[in-house]
Enzyme design. Structure first.
Site, mmCIF file in Angstrom:
data_model
loop_
_atom_site.group_PDB
_atom_site.id
_atom_site.type_symbol
_atom_site.label_atom_id
_atom_site.label_comp_id
_atom_site.label_asym_id
_atom_site.label_seq_id
_atom_site.Cartn_x
_atom_site.Cartn_y
_atom_site.Cartn_z
ATOM 1 N N ASP A 140 -40.762 -12.663 -42.494
ATOM 2 C CA ASP A 140 -40.596 -13.529 -43.662
ATOM 3 C C ASP A 140 -41.424 -14.784 -43.411
ATOM 4 O OD1 ASP A 140 -39.806 -15.304 -45.619
ATOM 5 O OD2 ASP A 140 -37.649 -15.054 -45.279
ATOM 6 N N LYS A 160 -43.493 -22.353 -51.774
ATOM 7 C CA LYS A 160 -43.557 -23.406 -50.754
ATOM 8 C C LYS A 160 -45.018 -23.722 -50.417
ATOM 9 C CE LYS A 160 -39.140 -21.572 -49.283
ATOM 10 N NZ LYS A 160 -38.172 -22.631 -49.498
ATOM 11 N N TRP A 208 -32.030 -18.047 -42.781
ATOM 12 C CA TRP A 208 -32.705 -17.014 -43.561
ATOM 13 C C TRP A 208 -32.766 -15.675 -42.849
ATOM 14 C CZ3 TRP A 208 -32.251 -18.139 -48.268
ATOM 15 C CH2 TRP A 208 -32.252 -19.482 -48.668
#
Lengths: 361, 361
Positions: free
Chosen positions: A172, A196, A102
């Protein structure tokens, strides 16, 4: 109806109590004669839902008053593009620390707008560790330093907030927000897709230190301007109201369960159960991440061969343990243990792991 | 539980049958032990839901094979910004026809990227009409011509597709898509937030003639690139899966009810009922749009004074007719009559209107 234990990496399992409330309210929210998804975002009813969600998230995470909280559409990837547009001058250097898949995605979105310096990169080490802070090649005067707090595919997590001096730290937090106490004041921007740890897919939370709004950024449409969103309380355009509402129900549930401290405790219990099962398997199960960087949220692990891996995926599903197949980029197995996965789920997984090993080891 | 008739301009009323199905499936979709909102967008289960939704929308609207269909996050406003980024060269002229509030919004998003020519503008006439085609000042070599098919605030709707020659016609169909038969082949791009005629808020549909993907557009992040989204079947990043799923249920419901032709018939019945009630009120209710440009979707109308307007809003709500207050930009009353509002709702409204006039006229 039987609810399985769901180890999906995201969109991920939600609290059953929240789903039951959403179910009960689906045709008639609060006696108004319509669902919350059927009313104007500018109605008093929805504005109250939205404001309560923000207040609850501020209480849950401990967000200081000098930070704005935005609820926006688009997942984390959209916001990876908006960071540079809003907070870097055209071509200005931005520093990225890459600890998995990511982090690379974040760079790809920033590159059209910024000069990306990769300050540190764990790829040569197979993303099995967080590069030591004293090896980072930071740029004086960079617009920001970007990290990925937790990498869902490689299972690597920052266990401390790195000190990057006066340059704002952007992170993030899609896969670990609200999973343990967090000192927001150490960050310039924290962003997270909700799907999530915070709620349903389709809404992202962006937490921005307000002084950053003074930066000019780059030419951009109003809809890509965080200041405009902040000035309009995230209602510059029609926001994803149902998703925002459901996230708000998750925040209320988390507060009622004991808040972030309690989820940190549960998440430690769950991840310790699984890592202990891996480490006690004498190599039948392998996790390759160095212990100090192991993720509490996502645990990738590998079996001796692909046949056993496929059998593990199939039999665990039959046993009511869903979505344990690893990400295609790395293969193997992955157990995601987000806030809404109960401790009983992790226990059921390790029971299955031990049984599977006995039968196949 | 009593479901009211909901005249919200958007997020808008949804079919009760669809809400009931979503309610039934909220904790366990299709017997998998989890909600559809809790599973990976890359799972076979969700990919099947997504593909079916696309197939059903193609059947519903009649979308030719040489058009891509994207399901993306962000409302129409996000896509107003992406049009220029994807389909115009930097600074290239784009032609906009402004027939109300949303046309102006579209221009604001495009201006950072394009040279906007306002080819026609209804504002001097109070947005009570569509400027005649022969008055439009189109630009030879423009990247595209943009129209707003239906203006929700001003209640003005294109009743024909304008001929703009070889320049592709782009249209914001947020508030009228799938409300009557549409010849997609006359358009280069059709885009629509789902929250009026297609489903829930939080997902937008973008229909793009594929040859337009050959245009270079402008420097942009991958997440802002329609080609990338098309190549990845709208799963470049995590899409708003629940919203996509619910839109899919609405498409199935519309097909089962008789498709777009049947909704065109119902929408004509509903709007005729309301306009006839206005016109029969001898000035007690006023709609200022010229009859040929009157919207079938959103009917703004005015009472003699603000006191009566406030009383109308309050009493209609008590009577089970929700969200009739007009948009703050124009005031008055607004009745939105999207696909999911039954004919009985429009009948109940006109019955109320007549009764209210008798008591207050």
């Amino acid at each position: 109806m039987t609810r399985a234990f769901n180890f999906s990496a995201g969109p991920a399992t939600l609290p059953e109590a929240v789903l039951r409330q959403a179910q009960a309210e689906m045709l008639d929210w609060n006696g108004i004669g319509a669902s919350i998804v059927e009313i104007s975002h500018r109605s008093q009813d929805f504005i109250a839902v939205a404001a309560q969600a923000e207040a609850d998230l501020r209480a849950l995470i401990g967000i200081p008053d000098d930070y704005a909280v935005l609820f926006l559409s688009g997942g984390a990837t959209t916001h990876q593009a908006l960071l540079g547009l809003n907070f870097a001058a055209p071509g200005q250097v931005v520093d990225y620390v890459v600890t998995g898949h990511w982090g690379k995605t974040a760079i790809r979105q920033a590159k059209p707008y910024c000069t990306v310096n990769i300050a540190a990169d764990g790829e040569a080490g197979g993303f099995h560790d967080i590069p030591a802070r004293d090896t980072w090649q930071l740029t004086p005067g960079a617009a920001y330093v970007h990290i990925t707090a937790n990498e869902t595919i490689h299972g690597v997590e920052f266990r401390d907030t790195p000190d990057v001096g006066d340059v704002p730290l952007f992170a993030d937090f899609s896969s670990s927000i609200a999973s343990e106490p967090l000192d927001v004041s150490k960050y310039g921007v924290i962003y997270a897709g909700a799907q999530k740890n915070l709620g349903p897919v389709g809404v992202a939370v962006v937490i921005i230190r307000k002084d950053l709004f003074e930066r000019a950024g780059q030419p951009r449409a109003d809809i890509f301007d965080y200041r405009s969103h902040a000035e309009r309380d995230s209602m510059l355009n029609t926001p994803p109201t149902w998703n925002w509402y459901l996230a708000g129900l998750v925040f209320k549930w988390m507060l009622a369960e004991g808040g972030v401290a309690e989820f940190a405790r549960r998440n430690a219990v769950k991840s310790t159960l699984v890592y202990d099962a891996i480490d006690a398997s004498v190599g039948f199960y392998r996790n390759e991440v160095v212990p100090a960087a192991r993720s509490r949220m996502n645990i990738p692990f590998f079996l001796p061969d692909d046949t056993l891996t496929a059998r593990f995926v199939a039999e665990s599903k039959t046993a009511g343990l869903l979505a344990l197949k690893g990400h295609k980029a790395v293969g193997g197995i992955r157990a995601s243990l987000y806030n809404a996965l109960p401790v009983e789920g992790a226990q059921a997984l390790v029971d299955f792991m031990r049984d599977f090993q006995q039968r196949n080891g």
